[in-house]
Structure formats: structure tokens, C-alpha cells
Design a protein around this motif. Sequence first.
Motif, PDB file in Angstrom:
ATOM      1  N   HIS A 108       0.808  -1.219   0.000  1.00  0.00           N
ATOM      2  CA  HIS A 108       0.000   0.000   0.000  1.00  0.00           C
ATOM      3  C   HIS A 108       0.839   1.266   0.000  1.00  0.00           C
ATOM      4  CE1 HIS A 108      -4.028  -1.595   0.064  1.00  0.00           C
ATOM      5  NE2 HIS A 108      -3.567  -2.571   0.829  1.00  0.00           N
ATOM      6  N   THR A 109       2.118   1.149   0.371  1.00  0.00           N
ATOM      7  CA  THR A 109       2.969   2.349   0.327  1.00  0.00           C
ATOM      8  C   THR A 109       3.323   2.729  -1.099  1.00  0.00           C
ATOM      9  OG1 THR A 109       4.687   0.808   0.926  1.00  0.00           O
ATOM     10  CG2 THR A 109       4.086   2.469   2.569  1.00  0.00           C
ATOM     11  N   GLY A 110       3.440   1.740  -1.957  1.00  0.00           N
ATOM     12  CA  GLY A 110       3.657   2.065  -3.351  1.00  0.00           C
ATOM     13  C   GLY A 110       5.035   1.765  -3.866  1.00  0.00           C
ATOM     14  N   MET A 111       5.211   2.073  -5.138  1.00  0.00           N
ATOM     15  CA  MET A 111       6.421   1.741  -5.889  1.00  0.00           C
ATOM     16  C   MET A 111       6.845   3.008  -6.613  1.00  0.00           C
ATOM     17  SD  MET A 111       6.229  -0.678  -9.259  1.00  0.00           S
ATOM     18  CE  MET A 111       6.583  -2.318  -8.718  1.00  0.00           C
ATOM     19  N   GLY A 112       8.107   3.428  -6.401  1.00  0.00           N
ATOM     20  CA  GLY A 112       8.534   4.688  -7.009  1.00  0.00           C
ATOM     21  C   GLY A 112       9.671   4.507  -8.001  1.00  0.00           C
ATOM     22  N   GLY A 113      10.142   5.625  -8.522  1.00  0.00           N
ATOM     23  CA  GLY A 113      11.333   5.611  -9.362  1.00  0.00           C
ATOM     24  C   GLY A 113      11.133   5.086 -10.765  1.00  0.00           C
ATOM     25  N   LEU A 114       9.907   5.165 -11.284  1.00  0.00           N
ATOM     26  CA  LEU A 114       9.703   4.727 -12.668  1.00  0.00           C
ATOM     27  C   LEU A 114      10.325   5.746 -13.620  1.00  0.00           C
ATOM     28  CD1 LEU A 114       7.383   3.171 -11.100  1.00  0.00           C
ATOM     29  CD2 LEU A 114       6.183   3.162 -13.278  1.00  0.00           C
ATOM     30  N   PRO A 115      10.926   5.279 -14.708  1.00  0.00           N
ATOM     31  CA  PRO A 115      11.509   6.214 -15.669  1.00  0.00           C
ATOM     32  C   PRO A 115      10.438   6.819 -16.575  1.00  0.00           C
ATOM     33  CG  PRO A 115      11.806   3.983 -16.451  1.00  0.00           C
ATOM     34  CD  PRO A 115      11.104   3.880 -15.122  1.00  0.00           C
ATOM     35  N   SER A 116      10.834   7.831 -17.323  1.00  0.00           N
ATOM     36  CA  SER A 116       9.934   8.365 -18.349  1.00  0.00           C
ATOM     37  C   SER A 116       9.993   7.469 -19.571  1.00  0.00           C
ATOM     38  CB  SER A 116      10.383   9.762 -18.773  1.00  0.00           C
ATOM     39  OG  SER A 116      10.329  10.623 -17.677  1.00  0.00           O
ATOM     40  N   ILE A 117       8.939   7.579 -20.378  1.00  0.00           N
ATOM     41  CA  ILE A 117       8.981   6.885 -21.666  1.00  0.00           C
ATOM     42  C   ILE A 117       9.906   7.668 -22.567  1.00  0.00           C
ATOM     43  CG2 ILE A 117       7.627   6.274 -23.692  1.00  0.00           C
ATOM     44  CD1 ILE A 117       5.190   6.090 -21.811  1.00  0.00           C
ATOM     45  N   SER A 118      10.790   6.969 -23.270  1.00  0.00           N
ATOM     46  CA  SER A 118      11.628   7.693 -24.219  1.00  0.00           C
ATOM     47  C   SER A 118      11.920   6.840 -25.437  1.00  0.00           C
ATOM     48  CB  SER A 118      12.917   8.158 -23.555  1.00  0.00           C
ATOM     49  OG  SER A 118      13.445   7.143 -22.744  1.00  0.00           O
ATOM     50  N   LEU A 119      12.292   7.540 -26.467  1.00  0.00           N
ATOM     51  CA  LEU A 119      12.777   6.923 -27.691  1.00  0.00           C
ATOM     52  C   LEU A 119      14.196   7.430 -27.849  1.00  0.00           C
ATOM     53  CD1 LEU A 119       9.637   7.484 -29.877  1.00  0.00           C
ATOM     54  CD2 LEU A 119      10.686   5.269 -29.397  1.00  0.00           C
ATOM     55  N   PRO A 120      15.031   6.733 -28.623  1.00  0.00           N
ATOM     56  CA  PRO A 120      16.390   7.256 -28.783  1.00  0.00           C
ATOM     57  C   PRO A 120      16.329   8.723 -29.219  1.00  0.00           C
ATOM     58  CG  PRO A 120      16.201   5.110 -29.816  1.00  0.00           C
ATOM     59  CD  PRO A 120      14.830   5.489 -29.362  1.00  0.00           C
ATOM     60  N   GLY A 121      16.888   9.612 -28.394  1.00  0.00           N
ATOM     61  CA  GLY A 121      16.915  11.026 -28.776  1.00  0.00           C
ATOM     62  C   GLY A 121      15.825  11.874 -28.159  1.00  0.00           C
ATOM     63  N   ILE A 122      14.659  11.269 -27.785  1.00  0.00           N
ATOM     64  CA  ILE A 122      13.577  12.071 -27.191  1.00  0.00           C
ATOM     65  C   ILE A 122      13.171  11.432 -25.872  1.00  0.00           C
ATOM     66  CG2 ILE A 122      11.410  13.283 -27.740  1.00  0.00           C
ATOM     67  CD1 ILE A 122      11.399  11.489 -30.338  1.00  0.00           C
ATOM     68  N   THR A 123      13.008  12.255 -24.866  1.00  0.00           N
ATOM     69  CA  THR A 123      12.464  11.751 -23.607  1.00  0.00           C
ATOM     70  C   THR A 123      11.154  12.475 -23.341  1.00  0.00           C
ATOM     71  OG1 THR A 123      14.686  11.417 -22.795  1.00  0.00           O
ATOM     72  CG2 THR A 123      12.942  11.396 -21.170  1.00  0.00           C
ATOM     73  N   LEU A 124      10.112  11.685 -23.102  1.00  0.00           N
ATOM     74  CA  LEU A 124       8.800  12.283 -22.858  1.00  0.00           C
ATOM     75  C   LEU A 124       8.652  12.503 -21.355  1.00  0.00           C
ATOM     76  CD1 LEU A 124       6.731  10.025 -25.292  1.00  0.00           C
ATOM     77  CD2 LEU A 124       7.909  12.175 -25.773  1.00  0.00           C
ATOM     78  N   SER A 125       9.463  13.404 -20.831  1.00  0.00           N
ATOM     79  CA  SER A 125       9.493  13.551 -19.376  1.00  0.00           C
ATOM     80  C   SER A 125       8.551  14.631 -18.880  1.00  0.00           C
ATOM     81  CB  SER A 125      10.921  13.851 -18.915  1.00  0.00           C
ATOM     82  OG  SER A 125      11.387  14.985 -19.607  1.00  0.00           O
ATOM     83  N   THR A 126       8.108  15.538 -19.746  1.00  0.00           N
ATOM     84  CA  THR A 126       7.183  16.573 -19.293  1.00  0.00           C
ATOM     85  C   THR A 126       5.760  16.188 -19.682  1.00  0.00           C
ATOM     86  OG1 THR A 126       7.279  17.781 -21.376  1.00  0.00           O
ATOM     87  CG2 THR A 126       8.936  18.335 -19.711  1.00  0.00           C
ATOM     88  N   PRO A 127       4.786  16.697 -18.936  1.00  0.00           N
ATOM     89  CA  PRO A 127       3.397  16.412 -19.303  1.00  0.00           C
ATOM     90  C   PRO A 127       3.100  16.823 -20.749  1.00  0.00           C
ATOM     91  CG  PRO A 127       3.485  17.447 -17.149  1.00  0.00           C
ATOM     92  CD  PRO A 127       4.880  17.476 -17.694  1.00  0.00           C
TER      93      PRO A 127
END
Length: 648
Positions: free
Chosen positions: A146-165
Motif C-alpha cells: 500500500h505504500t507504493g512503488m517509485g522511481g519509474l523512468p519516463s517513456i523515451s525513444l532514442p533522442g527524445i524523452t517524454l518527461s514533461t506532461p
Amino acid sequence: MNGSGRAPTIAAVAALALAWPWLPDFTVTLLNYIGLYAMVAVGLVLLTGIAGMTSFGQAAFVGMGAYATGLVTTSPALAGWLGLAPDSVWLPWLGLVIGLVFTAAVAWLLGVITLRLSGHYLPLCTIAWGLSLYFLFGNLDFLGGHTGMGGLPSISLPGITLSTPRTLGVLIWALLLAVIWGLHNLLDSRSGRAIRALKSGRVMAEAMGVDTARDRIKVFILAALLACLSGWLYAHMQRFLNPTPFNLNVSIEYLFMAVIGGAGHLWGAVLGATLITLLKQYLQDVLPRLLGATGNFEVIVFGALMLLALQRFPDGLWPTITRWTGRLHGAGRPDAASASASASASASASASASASASASASIPVSAAPSLSGAAKTDAAIATTETLPSPDDVVLQARDVTRRFGGLVANQRISLDVRAGEIHALIGPNGAGKSTFFNMISGVDTPTEGQVALRGKAMAGQPSRRFARLGLARTFQHVRLLGQRTVLDNVALGAHLRGRRGWIASMLRLDRREEAVLRADALRQIERCGLRAAAQVPASALPLGQQRIVEIARALAGHPRLLLLDEPAAGLRHLEKRALAELLAQLRAERMAILIVEHDMEFVMNLADRITVLDFGQVISRGTPAEVQRDPAVLEAYLGGAADEMEPA
Ligand code: ADP
Ligand code: MG
């Protein structure tokens, strides 16, 4: 979607795309949530609104997608085992694939177990497994409990990271629009016609050759996969997971989104997701200010508003909105006219193509051997008239018995139907005619006795097998999809003449085949004299004409054997004459026809042979002249009705 809805939709999507870079962050985040919710809700529109299966468990599938990718992307051991670096850009994609496979497997298993249940049991079961999966998420240590799981990475493709909303939102909305496009295509296809029959026309769809149990499971899995996809995106947007967003309350909210938006319309899911997200946001902001911060007033107000909306707009808001926009366009009803014009244009354009295609698609013509053993026993009840060779026997029923508890609805009925004959089955109400039809078409199974179709023993087989062998039927109580056009209904009859599956339909790779099927459906409609009604919803026709639609639908399957249950009921004199002409023409084409009919003039003028039932038993058989002279028949019809037997 109809033509009038397309332009505003494209305009709305284009406006969203253009505005995207300039929207405030808060709006972007809100839109991302709406996109994620709509992805689940659109699956529910398909599952619940269109296919008629209510699920209170979709949030659990969202959780599966989220936790699968959470697990894959946060365990270095797994990455190492797969030969990937712990920060490889491919890990989230691997998480997606594993999540989809896992979800499909679980949904298949749950579907096989629960989709057999009908009525209230299915929704209850979805609540049960929705709850258990939620508690499972909370109680498995490796998922963080119930505390949860953290530290997931952002989705990315070589060269682009989809880290912002804002960047991830592009992926969310691109996927959502692709999903809606694919589902829209699916529903507008051969497979889609079958899916639309799952809610209210399963017996009918089976008789057209549709494997409805399989289609239900496929729809269920597809909806689960969409929920899983939403969960994957959600996990990489939040980059933290705990079980709360996957509980029963959230499942119920998804269902609200689908129903409030318009359970039968794909865009209704987007509308519902938007309304509910904004409403909840607004209530959370405003109510505490009005009523004080204590107490969850927003939940109560939310519930009350849902009640009100369901009461005011039972079909959801989408149909109302399209009606408004339609009015804005000032269009009276150009849709039907233009659609029918284009349909006839395409029909003539593809006439030559369809002629060759339908020849190759139809069942190969081969001699239909009779049941050799049973054919001999036929001598005992041999008919006297001379007919084509027994090789032409298409349907053979031997000693078919059906009991309903103590009632014997059919008692040892034997009967042949041959190619190129019209065989009539008559008898007073309750004699067992419809029951017999169900026995010989696989809708029901004989308690005893055999049924052979084109030489194959068929007792116990489902009706779609009968359809495969070239049997087509109509129903005494008309079974049409009333909201769909006559053309759509008739095209469902051609289901077995098409091959293209779901994926081909989603990608629009089925267009050639679909044009052939629709052109042929239109030809059958024309042949049955309903050309003017092709684009009209079936329920708008008088009952007599709906029966004719059923005949056109049966003919669209290019059957060898046609079973008609009271086709002339409700027809006017001229319509009956047209029907008799059509049946005579089909007989000339060597179709085998078995017809149940009460109109004696119609039967006596048309039938080659007649079998008379009374209290579930054969009391007479022969030519119309022989049957009319038979005292047993006169007896059965006694009570002033004997006159009915005279052809006018
Ligand atoms: P017909 O079509 O000749 O009017 P049916 O085949 O509909 O007659 O009905 C024959 C008899 O079987 C009737 O007495 C009817 O009530 C009964 N019957 C038909 N279907 C069922 C059923 N599913 N359960 C129980 N009795 C049935
Ligand atoms: Mg009947």
C-alpha cells in the motif's frame, strides 16, 4: 460516425494540436488525465454500450498495465537478465509489451469463466475480480504494497524523452486518437456488424454464422488491453504507483464516463471523460470553499449530478450534442439521401467486381449426398409424388423429438427438403412448427432423433455450423437490429462470405471485401423490393416489411436451404404476391425452401409438398391437393377453419 460529425471532429482535433504548445501547464495535465480516462472509457463504450457486457472491473486492468511496466522498469536484475542496461530506453516499451500480454491472458481467463454468465451475474463477477485484483496489488510486497512503488523512468525513444506532461501528452492523445480511429473502423465493418449484434441479437447472429461467445471474449480482451495501455501511460506519467487509482470506485467512475458520454458512441467516451474530470476538479475546488473543508461533499454532489444526468439523458450526452451540431449545420436530413446515392453509385461501380468475387466467395457447388442409411428408412414414410433424384435432398430430419418437461412439442417428426422445391409445414397454433424450425437450424437441440444437412449429421451442433453448410433462416418473431439500417442488417447475413478479421478491419484493409458484401446486400434488398428503405433504420419499417428484410438477410448468405417462419404474416395482398414470385424464382434457382405459413391460399398456390403437424406429430403429408382432401387435416383445422383450406 456520420458525415456531419466528421468535420467538427477534425476541426476540434486540429485546434487542440495547434493550441497544444501554448496551453497552460495545468490545462495540459488535465487534458492528459482526460486522455488516459478516455482510453479506458472508450473500451467500456465498446464492451458495455455496444456489446452489452457491463464491467465494474476495468480499473484493475489499468492497474495491471501500470504495475507490469513498474515492475519491468524498476528491477535492474530483470533488465540485466534481458541483456539491457538498467536505464535502457527500451525498458518501458518492454513493460508495455509484457503488460499487454499479461493483461490479455488474464482477461481471456476471466472472460472464459465469467462471460458465460448472463443477467446480473456478469457485473457481479466483475466487481468480485475487480476487488480481488485491487487487494492483490496492495498486498504483494514486490509491488510495494500500500505504500507504493517509485522511481519509474519516463517513456523515451532514442533522442527524445517524454518527461514533461506536454511531451507525454502528445503520445497520450496520439494513441487515443489512433485507438478511436481503429475502433471506429472496426465497428464499421463485417466484424463490427457482428459485435453490434452481441447485445440483443445473439441467437440471430449465431444463425448468421457468428461465433458470439468468441466475439464476446475478444471484445472483453480488447477493452482490457485499452485499459492496460492507459495504465502504462499513467505509470510513466506519475512515475510512482500505489493501488488507490485502481480500486472499485475508480472502475465505477470509468463506467460513468462511458454511460454519461453516450454508451453507444466512441466519442461519447471522450466527452464523458472530459465532463467527469472537469466536474470532479471543480467540485473539489468549490465545495470546500462553500461548505467547509470537513466531509466529502463532492462525492455526494457528484453522485447526485450523475443521477440527474442519467435521468435526463438516458442515452448519454453525445447523441444530444450531435443533434445540436446537426441543427447548427442547418441540415434537414441530407445524410440518408447522400448515403443512399453513394451506395447505389458504389453498387453499380463494383457490380462487375462483385460478380466475380461473389462467385468465388460462395459455397462451392457440389452434389449434396443424402444420409444413405436414413434414406432407406424414408421409404416407410415415402411420399408418393415424383421428384428429382434423392441426391437433391438438402435437409433430412429423422424422428426428431423435442420435449419441454412433460410437453412433447415435436414427436418423431421426419421430413425431407429437396433442392428446387418449396416444402410447406403447416398446422394449428402450438402444433410445434417453430420448435421444429429450431431443431433443424441448430437454435435448439432435439431430445432425440437426427438432423442431416447436405449429408452431414448435425444434431447437437450450434446454429453457426448449420449456416456454414448453407442454411439460412428467418424468425417468426422478427430479430433485427432495429437501430441499424436495413442495409446493415442485411449485410450481416453475408457474414460467412467475408473473411477479413478484426485487425484488417481496424486498419481499413477490408474495404474491397466490404464493398462486395454491401453491394451484394443491396442487390438482395432490391430483389426483395425494399430498395427505397435500404438506408432506413429497420425498426422504422412496418412489421410485414421487417419480415422481408429478414428474407433479404437470409439471401445475402447465398443459402442452399432457406427456412421461412411465417414470412407472409402482416403483408398486404400485393406484397404477398411479390413474395410468392420471389420464392418461385428462388425455387427455379434450385434453392431448397421450407416454409411455415398460416395463409392457406399462399401455401396451397406455392408449395410443392406439404407436411401437416398437429400436437407435435405429422398427421398428413403430400401435394397441396392431397393434403386438402385428407380427413385428418380437415379434422385438425375443424371449427369453421376447414374452409380456410380451400385456395381462393
Ligand atoms: P407453433 O410454431 O406451431 O405455433 P411452437 O413450436 O411455437 O408452435 O410451440 C409448440 C409447443 O411447444 C407449444 O405448446 C409451446 O407452448 C411449447 N413450447 C415452445 N417452446 C417452448 C419452450 N422453450 N419451453 C416450453 N414450451 C415450449
Ligand atoms: Mg410458430
